[in-house]
Design an enzyme around this catalytic site. Structure first.
Site, PDB file in Angstrom:
ATOM      1  N   GLU A  58     118.734 122.929  31.919  1.00  0.00           N
ATOM      2  CA  GLU A  58     119.812 123.754  32.502  1.00  0.00           C
ATOM      3  C   GLU A  58     120.727 122.894  33.372  1.00  0.00           C
ATOM      4  OE1 GLU A  58     117.847 128.225  32.841  1.00  0.00           O
ATOM      5  OE2 GLU A  58     117.231 126.691  34.282  1.00  0.00           O
TER       6      GLU A  58
ATOM      7  N   ASP B 148     143.823 144.218  42.707  1.00  0.00           N
ATOM      8  CA  ASP B 148     145.164 144.766  42.515  1.00  0.00           C
ATOM      9  C   ASP B 148     146.192 143.726  42.928  1.00  0.00           C
ATOM     10  OD1 ASP B 148     145.791 145.170  45.462  1.00  0.00           O
ATOM     11  OD2 ASP B 148     143.991 146.399  45.302  1.00  0.00           O
TER      12      ASP B 148
END
Ligand code: DGJ
Length: 729
Positions: A613, A533
């Site tokens: 990777e 928020d």
């Protein structure tokens, strides 16, 4: 001047670059809301229509004017119990038991800039900020309400809050004090709200507003995974790129409520603020109560346009200036790599591998303190577990820094375990009801942050760790909803204050720490995105978006989050497969593309990576640096409409100078012989010529925006493609 007052008509006009907000103090002294929307250059009071409606009574002064009713007039801050039967903005109880509040205009003041709020996060002033303060009064109960409007013209934002002052001789109990009340006299609206759960936060849902009341909110003592303190009202036909949209975001991390009521006349009221359930606040004579701020924004160009306004607001006026233009470090977090199973040796091995891949910061997550070897104990004991680590925090941090990495540490300050030295010493520091066993979650309780001694203890114990070693970053977690919200330090009559005082205590601790360590970066977290928020963003430039690290689930979570919040605030990491939350296997490249639209980092064991990777990580890290500014400061567009069934998700960034754009597409469902993924790009210079990087192709901006772009070669489950366009001339 963005704030104008017309003396004769008593009309206030608040103007931003593209909007007008109008209020009028009428002859009865009632403060009416006239209009919010596109600019009109007009006194909008012509829209008021006073007609006698049965069962909608009249204030005493207007008893012979039956068309005049508080129940049908658009109110700027609705009182209660005096004839407006719609949702109130304010409710109080006087010592004689009266619950009526009837507010009348007294005066106003306009000033340059703005004053900060007391103990609450606030929108930082910009060079063009102006403030309007309107004072309303109920002289019977002795209540003044100061309505504050901070206008941010260039950002198309108006920030509202209210200050309630007891001007009488008797105590008042506040039972509801909204941050904003907004009446829409005409129009039919949809509401967009953001619901969810742990591991699936901020999922947008668009609903037609029903007659009567619709409400969203949280009573969890936190803004919550379940309902974000942000709603959008929009025209029924508004889309991502067209139509009128009104946003209202509460800058608060505690209990909140967003209520909407469509009344008998078809007008709509929006009331937003601290959740009144369980809230009551004693206001003694002379005392004041300040509400959190509600951030209002209007866009006449659809939901993407509204999002841009919130992104700019948060990036420029909410996030601390210290972090606004800093490229966030690519981090590796130990949580999904090791959980509680680590010692310094293992962490150093992670750091070593991470450094080799180009990663810039190592974050040691949960489990480094007290007797915390699982999630049943230890919270509150913020002393380094040197036995487990095998060394001091300083020794660990020094070695990590020697490798050329920064170092970050996890805390969960507002919690306490039953099995902790802190609880054994201070059992009264936990929020617990008298004579009742506490509700536990993750086998932990919540500290009573409304107590100054608790805040002081946390400050000191966190400082002791932060002073003992070089620590550039902390991850601030919060892993349960609040219950048993009772403070033994307050009398019975003030227990309704605890939830809000809790938030004030948390904000105070954050404020104190940041004052003491101005270069400390705090990443917010609450079991992922349970406290995502604007309140937390005032202190934390980034927040871990979700505990769900599955790239395909993240598409929904990050897209939902983007309606109100910028990607530069969204913590996003590449994690291992099968994904720990869903078991899904996605390509490494896709995980990189999704995490790149966030603060970017890794959440995996670097020792378990294949050579291929590892090579991909090196490329991802260098791509992150290449695109970091475009992603963090660019304009973000959702390219796939909400609720339109698609087999892919697409979004893009355009640089502020429109010279560069990055389009991302991830297949969410692969089918044989399917339609080719196609999107219309946004925000380009129509007359510009854009080269597609890695090819000879050149497109006009107009072609890409109106004719669209076709992703011709996307193959395989959950494949991701990026298209980078650079302006040729
Ligand atoms: C919840 C967080 O979201 C995770 O990333 C991790 O930090 C755990 N808590 C640790 O307990």
């Amino acid at each position: 001047m963005s704030i104008q007052y017309h003396e004769q008509s008593r009309v206030f006009s608040l103007e931003t670059a593209h909007s007008l907000y109008q209020i009028k103090a009428d002859a009865t002294g009632v403060l009416l809301h006239l209009y919010y929307g596109k600019k009109t250059e007009q006194d909008m009071s012509y829209r008021l229509f006073l007609t006698d409606r049965g069962f909608s009574g009249n204030p005493y002064e207007q008893r012979l004017n039956r068309g005049y009713s508080l129940d049908t007039l658009p109110q700027e801050y609705a009182g209660s119990g005096v004839g407006d039967y719609r949702l109130p903005a304010v409710q109080t109880v006087s010592e004689n038991g009266s619950r009526s509040v009837d507010l009348r205009f007294v005066d106003y003041q306009v000033e340059k800039g703005r004053q900060p709020l007391n103990g609450l996060p606030f929108v930082r002033e910009s060079a063009d900020t102006e403030t309007l303060k309107i004072t309303l009064r109920d002289s019977v109960i002795g209540l003044d309400v100061e309505l504050l409007y901070h206008v941010f013209p260039a950002l198309d934002v108006i920030v509202r809050s209210a200050r309630l002052i007891n001007t009488g001789k008797q105590a008042l109990t506040i039972e509801k004090a909204a941050s904003a009340c907004l009446d829409f006299l005409y129009g039919d609206y949809d509401v967009l709200h953001f619901h969810g759960r742990h591991c699936m936060e901020r999922i947008p849902e668009r609903l037609r507003l029903p007659r009567g009341v619709a409400a969203f909110g949280s009573r969890r003592g936190m803004s919550s995974h379940h309902s974000n303190p942000f709603v959008v009202l929009c025209d029924r036909n508004a889309t991502e790129n067209a139509g009128d949209c009104y946003g209202c975001m509460l800058m608060y991390s505690g209990n909140h409520l967003e209520e909407m009521e469509v009344d008998q006349t078809g007008s709509t009221r929006l009331v937003v603020g601290i959740h009144p359930d369980g809230f009551s606040w004693t206001l003694n004579p002379g005392e004041a109560f300040e509400t959190p701020e509600a951030l209002l924004s209007f866009s006449g160009s659809g939901l993407n346009g509204l999002s841009h306004q919130y992104h700019d607001l948060i990036r420029r006026q909410v996030i601390a200036p210290r972090w606004q233009n800093v490229q966030r470090p690519v981090l590796i977090n130990s949580w999904e790599a090791a959980y509680f199973d680590f010692d310094a040796e293992k962490i150093l091995r992670f750091a070593h591998s991470a450094k080799d891949l180009g990663i810039e910061m190592l974050v040691l997550d949960d489990g480094w303190f007290g007797n915390r070897n699982d999630d049943n104990r230890g919270l509150g004991d913020w002393a380094v577990n040197e036995k487990k680590l095998g060394c001091t925090m300083k020794a660990l941090s020094d070695q990590i820094h020697e490798m050329g990495l920064q170092f970050g540490l996890w805390f969960e300050p507002e919690m306490i375990s039953e099995d902790s030295d802190l609880f054994r010493t201070h059992p009264d520091w936990a929020l617990t009801d008298p004579d009742r066993k506490p509700m536990l979650a993750r086998n932990q309780m919540v500290l009573n942050m409304s107590r100054q001694d608790v805040v002081d203890y946390l400050f000191e114990s966190m400082c002791a760790v932060l002073d003992s070693a070089k620590i550039e970053y902390i991850k601030w977690d919060f892993n349960r909803s609040v219950a048993n919200c009772y403070s033994k330090a307050l009398p019975a009559s003030r227990q309704g204050e605890v939830a809000h005082r809790f938030m004030l205590g948390t904000y105070q601790l954050l404020e104190k720490l940041l004052k003491h360590y101005p270069d400390l970066m705090i990443e917010g977290c609450s079991g992922g995105g349970g406290r995502f928020d604007a309140g937390m963003l005032f202190y934390c430039p980034q927040i871990w978006c979700s505990d769900d690290t599955d790239a395909i689930e993240r598409l929904e979570i990050q897209c939902g989050t983007s309606y109100g919040y910028p990607v530069s605030a969204m913590g996003a990491h590449v994690s291992a497969v099968p994904n720990h939350q869903t078991g899904r296997v996605t390509p490494f490249g896709t995980r990189g593309v999704v995490a790149q639209s966030g603060t970017f980092g890794y959440e995996l064991n670097p020792e378990k990576l294949s050579d291929e990777e590892k090579e991909q990580i090196r490329v991802q890290v260098s791509d992150y640096h290449r695109y970091a500014d475009l992603i963090a400061h660019g304009t973000y567009y959702r390219l796939t409409e909400l609720n339109v069934e698609k087999d892919f998700s697409a979004w893009m960034f355009v640089s502020p100078d429109q010279k560069e754009a990055l389009v991302n597409l991830v297949m969410t469902h692969v089918r044989a012989n399917s339609p080719v993924p196609f999107v219309r790009l946004q925000g380009l210079l129509a007359s510009g010529r854009y080269c597609l990087e890695g090819t000879e192709a050149v497109f006009s901006g107009a072609a890409l925006m109106y004719g669209g772009f076709v992703f011709k070669h996307v193959h395989g489950d959950y494949a991701a493609v990026q298209a980078h366009f650079v302006l040729d001339r």
